[in-house]
Design a protein around this motif. Structure first.
Motif, mmCIF file in Angstrom:
data_model
loop_
_atom_site.group_PDB
_atom_site.id
_atom_site.type_symbol
_atom_site.label_atom_id
_atom_site.label_comp_id
_atom_site.label_asym_id
_atom_site.label_seq_id
_atom_site.Cartn_x
_atom_site.Cartn_y
_atom_site.Cartn_z
ATOM 1 N N THR A 161 43.000 29.704 -28.396
ATOM 2 C CA THR A 161 44.150 29.965 -27.531
ATOM 3 C C THR A 161 45.355 29.080 -27.841
ATOM 4 O O THR A 161 46.426 29.279 -27.270
ATOM 5 C CB THR A 161 43.765 29.793 -26.056
ATOM 6 N N SER A 162 45.210 28.117 -28.737
ATOM 7 C CA SER A 162 46.363 27.279 -29.085
ATOM 8 C C SER A 162 47.433 28.069 -29.826
ATOM 9 O O SER A 162 48.611 27.691 -29.810
ATOM 10 C CB SER A 162 45.912 26.079 -29.927
ATOM 11 N N HIS A 163 47.064 29.180 -30.442
ATOM 12 C CA HIS A 163 48.033 29.938 -31.239
ATOM 13 C C HIS A 163 49.112 30.597 -30.391
ATOM 14 O O HIS A 163 50.140 31.043 -30.916
ATOM 15 C CB HIS A 163 47.320 30.988 -32.105
ATOM 16 N N PHE A 164 48.915 30.668 -29.073
ATOM 17 C CA PHE A 164 49.917 31.285 -28.210
ATOM 18 C C PHE A 164 51.247 30.543 -28.267
ATOM 19 O O PHE A 164 52.299 31.123 -27.981
ATOM 20 C CB PHE A 164 49.410 31.337 -26.770
ATOM 21 N N SER A 165 51.228 29.275 -28.629
ATOM 22 C CA SER A 165 52.474 28.516 -28.718
ATOM 23 C C SER A 165 53.356 28.988 -29.866
ATOM 24 O O SER A 165 54.551 28.667 -29.896
ATOM 25 C CB SER A 165 52.159 27.022 -28.893
ATOM 26 N N PHE A 166 52.789 29.754 -30.794
ATOM 27 C CA PHE A 166 53.547 30.213 -31.954
ATOM 28 C C PHE A 166 53.460 31.724 -32.138
ATOM 29 O O PHE A 166 54.474 32.414 -32.063
ATOM 30 C CB PHE A 166 53.058 29.483 -33.215
ATOM 31 N N LEU A 167 52.275 32.248 -32.366
ATOM 32 C CA LEU A 167 52.127 33.657 -32.744
ATOM 33 C C LEU A 167 52.759 34.604 -31.732
ATOM 34 O O LEU A 167 53.377 35.598 -32.106
ATOM 35 C CB LEU A 167 50.641 33.990 -32.917
ATOM 36 N N HIS A 168 52.620 34.312 -30.445
ATOM 37 C CA HIS A 168 53.157 35.189 -29.399
ATOM 38 C C HIS A 168 54.424 34.605 -28.763
ATOM 39 O O HIS A 168 54.807 34.990 -27.661
ATOM 40 C CB HIS A 168 52.100 35.439 -28.326
ATOM 41 N N LYS A 169 55.074 33.708 -29.460
ATOM 42 C CA LYS A 169 56.222 32.993 -28.904
ATOM 43 C C LYS A 169 57.408 33.916 -28.684
ATOM 44 O O LYS A 169 57.739 34.751 -29.528
ATOM 45 C CB LYS A 169 56.626 31.855 -29.843
ATOM 46 N N VAL A 170 58.053 33.754 -27.542
ATOM 47 C CA VAL A 170 59.264 34.498 -27.194
ATOM 48 C C VAL A 170 60.464 33.662 -27.595
ATOM 49 O O VAL A 170 60.594 32.511 -27.190
ATOM 50 C CB VAL A 170 59.291 34.806 -25.681
ATOM 51 N N LEU A 171 61.374 34.245 -28.395
ATOM 52 C CA LEU A 171 62.559 33.532 -28.849
ATOM 53 C C LEU A 171 63.783 33.839 -28.011
ATOM 54 O O LEU A 171 64.757 33.101 -28.030
ATOM 55 C CB LEU A 171 62.870 33.890 -30.309
ATOM 56 N N ALA A 172 63.766 34.951 -27.280
ATOM 57 C CA ALA A 172 64.951 35.405 -26.563
ATOM 58 C C ALA A 172 65.378 34.382 -25.511
ATOM 59 O O ALA A 172 64.562 33.735 -24.879
ATOM 60 C CB ALA A 172 64.657 36.740 -25.894
ATOM 61 N N THR A 173 66.697 34.266 -25.319
ATOM 62 C CA THR A 173 67.228 33.325 -24.340
ATOM 63 C C THR A 173 67.909 34.019 -23.171
ATOM 64 O O THR A 173 67.853 33.532 -22.051
ATOM 65 C CB THR A 173 68.229 32.359 -25.005
ATOM 66 N N ASP A 174 68.583 35.142 -23.387
ATOM 67 C CA ASP A 174 69.216 35.818 -22.260
ATOM 68 C C ASP A 174 68.175 36.601 -21.481
ATOM 69 O O ASP A 174 67.118 36.964 -21.991
ATOM 70 C CB ASP A 174 70.337 36.745 -22.729
ATOM 71 N N ASP A 175 68.438 36.851 -20.212
ATOM 72 C CA ASP A 175 67.439 37.432 -19.319
ATOM 73 C C ASP A 175 66.939 38.785 -19.790
ATOM 74 O O ASP A 175 65.739 39.064 -19.768
ATOM 75 C CB ASP A 175 68.013 37.562 -17.902
ATOM 76 N N GLU A 176 67.842 39.661 -20.226
ATOM 77 C CA GLU A 176 67.413 41.002 -20.616
ATOM 78 C C GLU A 176 66.560 40.952 -21.878
ATOM 79 O O GLU A 176 65.519 41.605 -21.981
ATOM 80 C CB GLU A 176 68.633 41.903 -20.850
#
Length: 444
Positions: free
Chosen positions: A179-194
């Motif tokens: 489960t440590s891979h969630f910090s990278f593989l599934h990482k969300v990069l978006a910053t604005d709300d939409e």
């Protein structure tokens, strides 16, 4: 890292291999119930643990899983007729029921006892939790079905499907319990709300997670403090991460022998997710993906979301192959990778598959270098390889015969930093290993 010999030991699942023989001592899914919808319908070709088999639903509704070749002269029963509680060979009319008994031998005299000495290899089956389960081990050691919680809740409270994967079952399962891979593989990069909402729909870590809380904690702390606890049927694998205060955010996964795993994100009232890996052969596997809500039925909108690919579920075609797969590079979008998520691939399940497939058909573990966040992987290998070695020495797998102890949960929790995992488990689940069987009358 593993030696070449140990890597072979771990990954080979064919008949006669130590791991293959261990897997055969447990019930495993062979099909979804929906794949055999008709009584006297056409038989279905399947392949499990390197064996080619036929599945069929006979007139009385029972499901048979049998070897495909008629013991007369080897004709394939796939071309036969499914009629009146048996498969009849199209070559000379020999007929076999779901238990492999020869029930008609029209080429022999009516008073002949020859048919009573003819047997087709057949494996025991059960229908449970919307899946058809098969047991491929010795009949004298056949255990009860594992009481996974998704089979204890009403059918309206669960959703079950499956997906194909183009790699060895072990590396796919190892990807899930890491489960440590969630910090990278599934990482969300978006910053604005939409944009964040769009990315979260593709890479949601739990059914109700918010980008500014649990997801942010996972992304901000790539060094979770891992703890592993053993229990009767598997392992609790948990990582504690920093929050905005002194508390730790615990993400608690379950591995259940020999090939089930539950995701670590659900808080009370949320939906639980799990997967079961079934080797087709050494380089392909089926993954049965499921979710359940023990407190209420799942809504039509939730079911539509799962069918469209959410969390462990993939969006699949009529043959259960993911629409985003190895052949089309998982429909990766480099612009999305630059602005929205870490991979440019839509879907948690597909992101997992891309990385797991990229390790090769069978990962070469002689070249790996494990680190502190890999403790769950190490303990998983010790457990399954040790169980297989003990079986080879004559000791049957104990977990297979503790069906009620499969009733456990995984999930998330927030706790003070001085609390150990057993204490956190007791706070979250009321039991230090997550056992909830007493809620279903299975005992303490």
């Amino acid at each position: 890292m593993l030696s070449k010999e140990d890597n072979e030991f771990l990954t080979r699942a064919g008949k006669g291999t130590p791991m293959g023989e261990m897997l055969r001592r447990f019930w495993m899914p062979a099909l979804l119930c929906e794949e055999l919808p008709e009584r006297d319908g056409p038989p279905k070709k399947i392949r499990l643990l390197g064996e080619d088999l036929l599945a069929f639903r006979q007139t009385d509704g029972r499901v048979g899983i049998v070897e495909p070749h008629c013991p007369h002269r080897g004709a394939n029963l796939y071309y036969g007729r499914n009629e009146q509680c048996g498969l009849r060979c199209s070559f000379h009319g020999w007929k076999f029921d779901a238990d492999g008994n020869c029930v008609d031998l029209p080429t022999s005299p009516p008073d002949s006892g020859y048919k009573d000495r003819i047997k087709l290899l057949a494996y025991p089956t059960r229908e449970w939790a919307d899946m058809i389960w098969v047991y491929m081990g010795p009949r004298e050691t056949m255990p009860e079905l594992p009481q996974l919680e998704l089979g204890l809740v009403p059918a309206a409270s669960r959703f079950v499907t499956k997906k194909w994967q183009d790699c060895n079952w072990v590396q796919s399962l190892e990807g899930a319990i890491d489960t440590s891979h969630f910090s990278f593989l599934h990482k969300v990069l978006a910053t604005d709300d939409e944009a964040a909402r769009r990315a979260m729909s593709r890479a949601a870590l739990s059914d109700q997670a918010k980008p500014d809380d649990r997801v942010r904690w996972v992304q901000n702390d790539p060094r979770p403090r891992f703890s592993v606890l053993g229990h009767d049927t598997g392992l609790v694998i948990a990582g504690g991460r920093k929050t905005d205060g002194p508390e730790l955010y615990w993400r608690i996964a379950q591995f259940l022998m020999p090939s089930h795993a539950y995701t670590p994100a659900a808080f009370p009232g949320e939906i639980y997710y799990g997967q079961t890996w079934v080797p087709v052969d050494d380089v392909n596997c089926w993954i049965y993906t499921y979710c359940w809500q023990p407190d209420r039925p799942l809504s039509n909108s939730e079911r539509a979301k799962f069918r469209g690919g959410f969390n462990v579920h993939s969006e699949v075609d009529a043959d259960y192959k993911p629409l985003r797969n190895k052949d089309n590079d998982y429909l990766r979008d480099r612009s999305v990778q630059l602005t929205e998520n870490f991979t440019g691939i839509t879907g948690v399940s597909e992101q997992d598959a891309a990385i797991q497939d990229s390790q090769g058909p069978i990962q070469d573990r002689t070249r790996e270098h494990l680190g502190p966040t890999d403790i769950g992987i190490v303990e998983f290998r010790k457990l399954v390889m040790g169980t297989a070695r003990r079986l080879a020495a004559g000791e049957p797998p104990a977990a297979a015969h503790k069906a009620s102890r499969y009733a456990v949960r995984s999930g998330g929790w927030i706790a003070a930093p001085d609390k150990d995992l057993a204490t956190v488990m007791t706070e979250r689940f009321g039991h230090d290993r997550g056992y909830i069987g007493n809620q279903y009358g299975l005992g303490d």
